[in-house]
Design a protein around this motif. Structure first.
Motif, PDB file in Angstrom:
ATOM      1  N   LEU A   1       0.849  -1.196   0.000  1.00 55.97           N
ATOM      2  CA  LEU A   1       0.000   0.000   0.000  1.00 55.97           C
ATOM      3  C   LEU A   1       0.883   1.243   0.000  1.00 55.97           C
TER       4      LEU A   1
ATOM      5  N   ASN B   1       1.446   5.344   0.917  1.00 60.37           N
ATOM      6  CA  ASN B   1       1.006   6.322   1.926  1.00 60.37           C
ATOM      7  C   ASN B   1       0.442   5.668   3.183  1.00 60.37           C
TER       8      ASN B   1
ATOM      9  N   ASP C   1       0.141   5.843   6.516  1.00 61.49           N
ATOM     10  CA  ASP C   1       0.464   6.989   7.370  1.00 61.49           C
ATOM     11  C   ASP C   1       0.580   6.558   8.829  1.00 61.49           C
TER      12      ASP C   1
ATOM     13  N   ASP D   1      -1.079   7.520  11.346  1.00 58.60           N
ATOM     14  CA  ASP D   1      -2.379   7.233  11.981  1.00 58.60           C
ATOM     15  C   ASP D   1      -2.803   5.792  11.724  1.00 58.60           C
ATOM     16  N   GLN D   2      -2.391   5.218  10.565  1.00 61.13           N
ATOM     17  CA  GLN D   2      -2.663   3.804  10.314  1.00 61.13           C
ATOM     18  C   GLN D   2      -1.765   2.943  11.196  1.00 61.13           C
TER      19      GLN D   2
ATOM     20  N   ASP E   1      -6.472  -0.724  13.248  1.00 67.48           N
ATOM     21  CA  ASP E   1      -7.759  -0.764  12.541  1.00 67.48           C
ATOM     22  C   ASP E   1      -7.652  -1.504  11.206  1.00 67.48           C
TER      23      ASP E   1
ATOM     24  N   ARG F   1       5.036   3.345  -1.538  1.00 69.87           N
ATOM     25  CA  ARG F   1       5.726   4.637  -1.447  1.00 69.87           C
ATOM     26  C   ARG F   1       5.235   5.475  -0.258  1.00 69.87           C
ATOM     27  N   ASN F   2       6.122   6.328   0.241  1.00 66.59           N
ATOM     28  CA  ASN F   2       5.785   7.324   1.267  1.00 66.59           C
ATOM     29  C   ASN F   2       5.292   6.662   2.552  1.00 66.59           C
TER      30      ASN F   2
ATOM     31  N   CYS G   1       4.246   8.481   6.322  1.00 68.59           N
ATOM     32  CA  CYS G   1       3.954   9.904   6.182  1.00 68.59           C
ATOM     33  C   CYS G   1       3.005  10.315   7.307  1.00 68.59           C
ATOM     34  N   GLY G   2       2.931  11.618   7.525  1.00 65.67           N
ATOM     35  CA  GLY G   2       1.999  12.105   8.532  1.00 65.67           C
ATOM     36  C   GLY G   2       2.694  12.616   9.766  1.00 65.67           C
TER      37      GLY G   2
ATOM     38  N   PRO H   1       9.790   2.412  -1.349  1.00 66.43           N
ATOM     39  CA  PRO H   1      10.382   3.393  -2.285  1.00 66.43           C
ATOM     40  C   PRO H   1      10.672   4.744  -1.638  1.00 66.43           C
ATOM     41  N   GLY H   2      10.061   5.016  -0.487  1.00 62.91           N
ATOM     42  CA  GLY H   2      10.316   6.283   0.191  1.00 62.91           C
ATOM     43  C   GLY H   2       9.598   6.307   1.529  1.00 62.91           C
ATOM     44  N   PHE H   3      10.082   7.185   2.426  1.00 67.13           N
ATOM     45  CA  PHE H   3       9.539   7.272   3.780  1.00 67.13           C
ATOM     46  C   PHE H   3       9.246   8.726   4.130  1.00 67.13           C
TER      47      PHE H   3
ATOM     48  N   ASP I   1       9.806  11.895   6.167  1.00 71.62           N
ATOM     49  CA  ASP I   1      11.105  12.306   6.714  1.00 71.62           C
ATOM     50  C   ASP I   1      11.182  12.124   8.230  1.00 71.62           C
TER      51      ASP I   1
ATOM     52  N   GLN J   1      15.419   2.538   1.751  1.00 72.23           N
ATOM     53  CA  GLN J   1      14.782   3.102   0.557  1.00 72.23           C
ATOM     54  C   GLN J   1      15.299   2.380  -0.689  1.00 72.23           C
TER      55      GLN J   1
END
Lengths: 197, 498
Positions: free
Chosen positions: A16, A18, A20, A22-23, A45, A73-74, A77-78, A99-101, A103, A118
């Motif tokens: 998946l 993004n 985040d 909160d997930q 959740d 990717r990402n 985040c959040g 692929p990315g995190f 920061d 990464q």
């Protein structure tokens, strides 16, 4: 925090984008003291169905002994909540490959011995295709091997050094006390408004 | 009508510039005459030393802590260390703050979180903006409001929206709990310098279009990781034309586009805002500070690792439709159809539409909402409340909702201006200040499956409560949604009112 250079473990995939913070850990669990452990709240959740039962097909439920997570990717985040990293670490994860995190997440991960590796998107896809399976991580050479798949990962020198040495920043910084004291004196001269009234 | 596919096309047009700075990097530390970015200047002014591995030890001028900082204080206590600079450390009760009936906190966990911060502040001799303080509020609202945030300062806080403070020319960024403990113990933080990115917006915003729309617009085009690894400086005539409140909103949302740092060079607008604030310098010290701050801008010829340009005239009132801030569209657009999206976006779009209970391709306008919320560190300053009130005056909300001002002082000013009566006459609740329904930590939540038009910053799954469906938009657009009972273009509703 213990340093490390190699890790072999079971890798699973959460394909998946993004995902985040909160997930990774919903806000309602963040008042808990760390000593109680955050692992049970990881992806709280997302890993449950509408009735609140654990989804048997969800990767983290299906392979509870996994220590390497391969994501989109990402990742992370959040928010700045380090609890997102605590949840992963307390659930037994040592590395996340994506692929990315975010920061802030990446910094928090390194501060807790969790590797944010990464990897180029197509290599993430190749590793994902090899899950579930055992992966070998070589931190010194920034390399991940899963069966026939070999992937390089990007990680800044500062993060890599810290993970390998298991450095505690507060101890390191206290060795800089003289420099800090000197800077403070200069700062107080050049910008006295820093210290309000 | 603009579709999701058009947004993808727009993204392709915004290409990163070549990374020239990589070549210049080695010499710029020696050649002081090389043109510098605002980031370069702020960074070098706080750099105590730089390690060979690239990490810089930075001095922290302002450390803001809140109830969520309990992990950081616990780490400090475990080592038996004091707070290094209590006079530069400020505590704020906001994340868990009840916005109703503060004398009776029913949930013992919430009461304990607030009490823990109070005890830590007391133990270490910190100024605390507690629940009863006349200046209490959300940390990123009261920092600028009190004049705690000043140009040229380095500001840290264990909260990702710390980027807000960059609107006044500060180097401000969110940190995690380990870093919070480190700042408490040493008043410094180790960081690797981010790359520099400039987002330039030129032209005049249309009526009813605000900083929130600028932010959602760029994030939708560049992605939630569009500025990852970068510090964003906002520039251009549109940015210079924004009030400080608008700039705070814009910098606040930088993190939603992946940037840990957002900043605007301080100018006359910023100075006018700061002069006379309780903790801003006065008299001769003010004059000296202003003189120093005059250098805080990017020099002509300084290069950025990445640039993006936008035209203010292209920006419409924007709302999010999905579960990531990048899933945003102009109000007059249609929702994307995953079957027509490129593969890399289709899966996420389908998941988001399913979660949000929306059908592909339908117009954004007309999506019914169950409730509204105006508040948060993003959009709860006086200007935000005035815009929402301009829409709501003489009108009734079709759905329930609440307005939580960004601080007790914003609340007092709004009451002085009669805005509270506009909100309550419209049928909305006028409550006290805190993070409230933005983060769902104080016990308030949006119910499962319920749809909320919200002036906040994150539409993540479950952000406002398990199963909650959040649509992000400006306070004016939230007010419009309240009146209509569904997502709607605020612009016709503002005619003759602003």
């Amino acid at each position: 925090m213990a340093g490390w250079t190699h890790h072999d473990g079971q890798a699973i995939s959460l394909p998946l984008d993004n995902v985040d913070t909160d997930q990774l850990i919903p806000a309602r669990f963040m008042s808990i003291p760390r000593a109680q452990g955050y692992g049970g709240h990881l992806l709280y959740d997302l890993r449950r169905d509408e009735a609140g039962d654990l989804r048997s097909d969800f990767p983290v439920n299906r392979w509870p002994n996994a220590s390497i997570l391969i994501a989109g990717r990402n990742f992370g985040c959040g928010s700045s909540r380090e609890a997102a990293v605590y949840a992963l670490v307390d659930a037994g994860f040592r590395a996340v490959i994506a692929p990315g995190f975010g920061d802030i997440f990446a910094g928090n991960a390194v501060n807790n011995g969790l590797l944010p590796a990464q990897v180029e998107t197509d290599m993430v896809a190749a590793l994902t295709a090899a899950t579930p399976g055992t992966a070998q991580i070589d931190l010194e050479n920034r390399r991940i091997v899963m069966g026939d798949v070999q992937a390089e990962f990007a990680l800044g020198d500062a993060a890599r050094t810290k993970l390998i040495n298991g450095w505690d920043d507060i101890d390191l910084t206290r060795a800089e006390a003289e420099r800090i004291t000197a800077y403070r004196a200069t700062r107080a001269q050049s910008a006295p408004w820093v210290w309000p009234g | 009508m603009i579709t999701g596919l058009d947004a993808v096309e727009q993204t392709r047009r915004i290409l990163p510039r070549p990374r020239i700075r990589l070549e210049l990097g080695q010499s710029s530390g020696i050649d002081m005459t090389a043109p510098q970015t605002l980031l370069d200047k702020l960074w070098s002014a706080h750099e105590i030393r730089k390690r060979a591995d690239g990490a810089s030890l930075l001095w922290v001028d302002r450390h803001l802590v809140h109830e969520g900082s309990h992990h950081g204080f616990a780490k400090l206590a475990a080592r038996g260390l004091p707070v290094a600079e209590p006079a530069l450390t400020f505590a704020v009760v906001d994340h868990y703050a009840p916005v109703r009936d503060r004398d009776h906190i029913a949930d013992p966990d919430i009461a304990r979180m607030i009490r823990t911060l109070e005890q830590n502040a007391d133990t270490h001799g910190l100024r605390i903006f507690g629940l009863k303080d006349p200046a209490q509020g959300i940390v990123h609202v009261i920092g600028p409001e009190q004049g705690l945030t000043l140009p040229g300062l380095l500001v840290t806080c264990g909260d990702s929206h710390t980027s807000t403070h960059g609107a006044l020319g500060a180097l401000a960024f969110g940190i995690g709990a380990t870093e919070v403990a480190h700042v408490l113990a040493t008043q410094t933080v180790w960081q690797v310098k981010p790359r520099a990115m400039r987002i330039t917006v030129e032209g005049t915003l249309g009526p009813g279009v605000s900083a929130k729309d600028i932010a959602l617009n760029w994030i939708s085009r560049l992605g939630t990781d569009g500025a990852r690894g970068h510090a964003v400086e906002y520039a251009g005539s549109t940015i210079r034309g924004l009030s400080v409140e608008g700039r705070l909103t814009l910098c606040n949302l930088s993190i939603e586009g992946g940037a840990r740092f957002g900043m605007v060079a301080p100018d006359a607008v910023a100075l006018e805002y700061l002069r006379g604030r309780p903790m801003a310098p006065e008299d001769a010290v003010w004059d000296r500070a202003v003189n120093t701050w005059g250098a805080l801008h990017t020099n002509d010829g300084a290069s950025f690792d990445r640039e993006a340009q936008f035209d203010a005239a292209d920006i419409a009132p924007t709302v999010t439709w999905g579960t990531s801030p990048e899933q945003a569209l102009p109000i007059d657009a249609a929702l994307p159809d995953p079957s027509r999206l490129p593969d890399y976006k289709a899966g996420a779009a389908k998941d988001a539409l399913d979660y949000m209970g929306l059908s592909p391709g339908r117009p954004v306008e007309g999506v019914p909402v169950d409730q509204v919320f105006i508040g948060s560190c993003t959009n709860a300053r006086i200007e935000d409340l005035r815009m929402a009130a301009a829409v709501l005056a003489g009108r009734r909300a079709q759905v329930p909702g609440q307005v939580s001002p960004g601080s007790a002082l914003v609340r007092a000013q709004a009451e002085q201006e009669g805005l509270d009566r506009i909100f309550t006459n419209a049928g909305l609740d006028w409550v006290q200040s805190g993070c409230s329904l933005c983060v769902g930590m104080n016990g308030e939540m949006v119910g499962p499956g319920k749809r909320c038009a919200s002036s906040t910053n994150r539409n993540f799954r479950g952000r406002q409560g398990p199963g909650a469906r959040t649509h992000l938009m400006s306070p004016a657009m939230v007010a419009a949604a309240a009146v209509a009972g569904h997502l709607i273009d605020v612009r016709p509703m503002l005619e003759g009112r602003i």
